[in-house]
Design an enzyme around this catalytic site. Structure first.
Site, PDB file in Angstrom:
ATOM      1  N   ASP A 153       0.685  -1.218   0.002  1.00  0.00           N
ATOM      2  CA  ASP A 153      -0.044  -0.071   0.072  1.00  0.00           C
ATOM      3  C   ASP A 153       0.760   1.191  -0.151  1.00  0.00           C
ATOM      4  OD1 ASP A 153      -2.241  -1.548   0.126  1.00  0.00           O
ATOM      5  OD2 ASP A 153      -2.616  -1.201   1.983  1.00  0.00           O
ATOM      6  N   LYS A 154       0.225   2.450  -0.288  1.00  0.00           N
ATOM      7  CA  LYS A 154       1.076   3.364  -0.550  1.00  0.00           C
ATOM      8  C   LYS A 154       1.725   3.949   0.810  1.00  0.00           C
ATOM      9  CE  LYS A 154       0.122   8.632  -1.080  1.00  0.00           C
ATOM     10  NZ  LYS A 154      -0.913   9.549  -1.666  1.00  0.00           N
TER      11      LYS A 154
END
Length: 377
Positions: A153-154
């Site tokens: 995930d970011k």
């Protein structure tokens, strides 16, 4: 006789108030100087002006606020947002400095915070964009782009695997899909999980949250419910996914904990959902899953805010404290033994540990001597 020129000596121009007998005082500023001031900047003067503006901006950014809360906010912004608005070449260079392991098949990096792996709406720069540049930095201008083997995930940091060949990337992806890769994550949680070790195996599904801010979140979809004190099995939803997470508390205080997580499955936001809704211990900085009904900065206790050096109004600057600490890849291709890869915590994570009074586990120190254990530089 010719009329005197405007620039002639001794010429006086009557003002509109000449009826009163007053005259303009001759101006000492010539028309020539006015023309010069309005003249476009030449290349040298423009370059000097731009340099001065850049230096002024740099000085402002380096200026340390006197307010301790503002200093803390500036520190968090510096640690978490410094790579989100850079040139692709700068990002590729930074990723090359974060290489944990490199061989003829794989390149393993320590993914920085705040960078998405793939592009999408509103994404200016992502890791996949700079893989061709990174490959050329490592293998010369004729190198083919690197390939993603999985995603983070970011807001998640840590170990991330890339492959030189598409076929090798597919092989690694198959290892992840068939759960042959052992993954360990570290997270700082708000509150302490009870019991201190266990397994969360509640299915997860995506659901729309109604209200003023309509949005979608992953949520729990239990297979059982309580009915008059008895556990009753409920009908499974076709949209629910099997999700299994092993966890263990490594260090704790009365209000927070350092938790090691081993996801057996790989469902979207699995660790965040199992901690927040399964154990009632959301990850520090998880502004999405700390409250089901709304999207808002995470609410923290006064004691936790004091330790972090922040006020509640600045809690939105706290980054997600979730780190992909370790991966163990089984033998693959020409490699006949498993590959253990681990990387250090990001600066903001380590500082939060110290501020909250959480200890690094002693057994982690011995891991640095294990075979094939590669520490991030």
């Amino acid at each position: 006789m010719a009329a005197p020129l405007l620039g002639s000596p001794g010429l006086q121009v009557l003002s509109m108030s000449s009826r009163t007998g007053k005259l303009f005082t001759p101006s000492s500023r010539s028309f020539c100087s006015r023309a010069t001031s309005s003249r476009p900047l030449n290349a040298q003067r423009l370059a000097e002006k731009l340099r001065a503006q850049k230096q002024e901006q740099k000085t402002k950014e380096m200026r340390v606020p006197t307010n301790p809360v503002q200093r803390r906010v500036q520190e968090l912004v510096r640690f978490t947002q410094q790579l989100q608005r850079v040139h692709p070449n700068v990002l590729a260079k930074e990723l090359s400095r974060r290489i944990l392991h490199q061989d003829k098949d794989l390149v393993v990096i320590n993914k920085p915070y705040g960078l998405p792996v793939h592009g999408g709406p509103g994404v200016q720069l992502c890791i996949s964009d700079v893989l061709p540049i990174l490959a050329k930095m490592l293998h010369g201008h004729k190198a083919e782009p690197l390939h993603l083997c999985h995603r983070l995930d970011k807001e998640t940091t840590g170990v991330m695997v890339l492959a030189w060949e598409k076929d090798m990337a597919h092989q690694v992806q198959e290892l992840f899909r068939t759960r042959q890769v052992e993954k360990k994550y570290w997270a700082i949680t708000v509150r302490v999980p009870l019991p201190s070790a266990g397994v969360v195996d509640i299915p997860i599904m995506e659901k729309e949250v109604a209200g003023q801010q309509q949005h979608h979140k992953m949520t729990l979809r239990p297979s059982y419910r309580m009915d008059n004190g008895k556990m009753v099995k409920v009908r499974a939803s076709r949209d629910a996914h099997v999700a299994v997470t092993q966890y263990q508390v490594l260090s704790s205080t009365p209000s927070s904990a350092l938790v090691e997580l081993q996801p057996v499955t790989g469902i979207k936001h699995q660790l965040r959902v199992h901690l927040a809704f399964g154990l009632d211990c959301p990850i520090l900085g998880d502004h999405k899953y700390s409250d089901w009904n709304r999207l808002a900065p995470q609410k923290l206790s006064a004691g936790t805010l004091k330790k972090l050096g922040l006020q509640q109004s600045k809690a939105r600057y706290i980054p997600l404290h979730l780190h992909a600490r370790q991966l163990i890849l089984p033998a693959l291709g020409s490699r006949t033994e498993e590959l253990l890869l681990a990387c250090k915590l990001p600066h903001f994570f380590a500082r939060s540990l110290r501020r909250l009074g959480l200890d690094m586990p002693n057994e982690d120190q011995s891991r640095s001597h294990e075979a094939r254990h590669v520490e991030a530089r």
